[in-house]
Structure formats: C-alpha cells, structure tokens
Design an enzyme around this catalytic site. Structure first.
Site: not given
Ligand code: C5P
Length: 223
Positions: A95, A29-32
């Site tokens: 994101a 995943t990512n930091r959004s």
C-alpha cells in the site's frame, strides 16, 4: 507433491504500507500490515521461485527469501528497479502512499502559536505503473485494487492504466477483505480471462491461488 509452478523464476514482491517522513520523529502511513505481500513471497518460494521481497513492514519470513527493506515510496521504487532486470514476475502488494511531504523538516516540528499546521504534499511515483510501462516481454506484472464500488470495472481500468497482466481486486468494505486481516475476498481480473470471484479465504491460501493464476497466464497461448 505440488508441481513447482515457478521453478527457477525470480519473483519480486512489494509489501506493507510505506512510511513518508514529516520530520526526524514523525511519518505518514496507512493501515496495511504487509500480510498479503509476505504470504505471496512465501507462496512463490514454495512454488520454486527465488524471491525478492521489498518490504515497508517487518514480519517473520523464511530465510531463503531475500528481504530488502524500503520504507518510503521512493526507496521502494529504487529497490524494485534494481531487482526488475532479472525478474520474471512482479507483484505489487504494498500500500504505497500516494503522497509524501514536500519538504521533510530537518528538526522536529514544534508547536507554534497558530491552531493550524499545514503539510504540503506532493505525489509519489506509482511503482506498479512504472514497472508495467517498462515491462520486458515475458515479464508478468500483478497489482492489487482496493475499491469500495464498481470493483470489476475499476480493476479493468487499472489493468490497462498500469499495463498489468493481473489485478487482484478486493472490496475493502467487505468484512473478510482488506487491511490488517488474515483473510481476503477478491476477484481476479486478467486481460485474457473473464473476471473470476474467489471465495473468502486465508491470505496464505489466496497467495497460492494467485501464484497458480500467474503460472496460468505464463502458459496461456496469447501471453
Ligand atoms: O492506483 P492504485 O493505488 O489504486 O493501485 C493499486 C496498485 O498499485 C497496488 O498494486 C499498489 O501496490 C500499486 N501502487 C504502487 N505505487 C503507488 C500506488 C499504487 O505500486 N504509488
């Protein structure tokens, strides 16, 4: 009393960072955080719209907003495509992971003798681009651009490559912009106007500005 800028319209918003499974217990995943997308959904609701929020992250939300949970990019695309035929506006604030794991393991991946483990990744669909390419006359398509350099130039390229009407561009290296913050500092890049840099502000206030910009685009004579 604010004028209801999007009265009776159907607005579809994506929010949050997608999760791409590796095995039954792990994902990429990512930091959004989803804050910008949720703020946009609420601003559209306050502007009189019926809102479908396709979200990869769960945050508190007004019960009048129709939340569709979509965790991976492909789930998100399916949910968006279901909502688009009746939509007046699409806002891609999620994101979306550019890649997913090619073969999701059926069972938990175990440690093995080798020091290295290689994940084979394949490209995900581009949701914004798909929506832009299939845009019906009168539909407004809005995307985001997170850049670290040549902000306006890259946003203008994205406006064309995604067939969008508005790109909300932010330089993610700026202190008041980007992931997991309550504020954002953006430049609005649209087809029919000069790029417009806004002051740093709360994402909730920026969402109101973006809704106003969408209404402006809808009423522009060349739209
Ligand atoms: O191409 P790039 O990822 O920089 O574009 C960002 C914009 O495209 C955002 O609006 C994002 O929500 C959208 N996007 C998407 N699906 C992808 C990648 C990006 O909808 N797979």
């Amino acid at each position: 009393q604010e004028p209801a800028l999007l009265a009776g319209q159907h607005v579809v918003v994506t929010a949050g960072g997608t999760e791409e499974p590796i095995d039954p217990v792990r994902y990429l995943t990512n930091r959004s955080s989803g804050k910008m997308g949720y703020a946009l959904a609420e601003a559209a609701r306050l502007a009189g719209a019926e809102v479908t929020l396709v979200a990869a992250k769960t945050l508190p939300v007004n019960p009048a907003i129709n939340v569709v949970t979509a965790t991976s990019a492909r789930e998100m695309l399916t949910a968006v495509q279901e909502a688009m035929p009746s939509a007046n506006v699409f806002i891609g604030a999620a994101a979306v992971s550019d890649y997913r794991v090619a073969q999701v393991a059926e069972n938990k991946v175990k440690k093995h003798g080798d020091d290295h483990l290689v994940l084979d990744l394949v490209q995900n669909p581009d949701i914004l681009k798909t929506v832009g390419q299939n845009k019906e006359p009168g539909q407004v398509v809005v995307g985001f651009a997170a850049e670290t350099q040549n902000l306006v130039e890259n946003a203008q390229k994205k406006l064309i490559s995604k067939n969008a009407d508005l790109i909300v561009a932010n330089n993610v290296l700026e202190a008041q912009a980007g992931f997991n913050k309550d504020t954002n500092k953006v430049t609005l890049v649209s087809k029919d106007n000069e790029p417009r840099s806004l002051a740093a502000k709360l994402k909730t206030d920026l969402a109101t500005d973006i809704v106003a910009e969408i209404a402006r685009i809808q009423s522009a004579s060349n739209f």
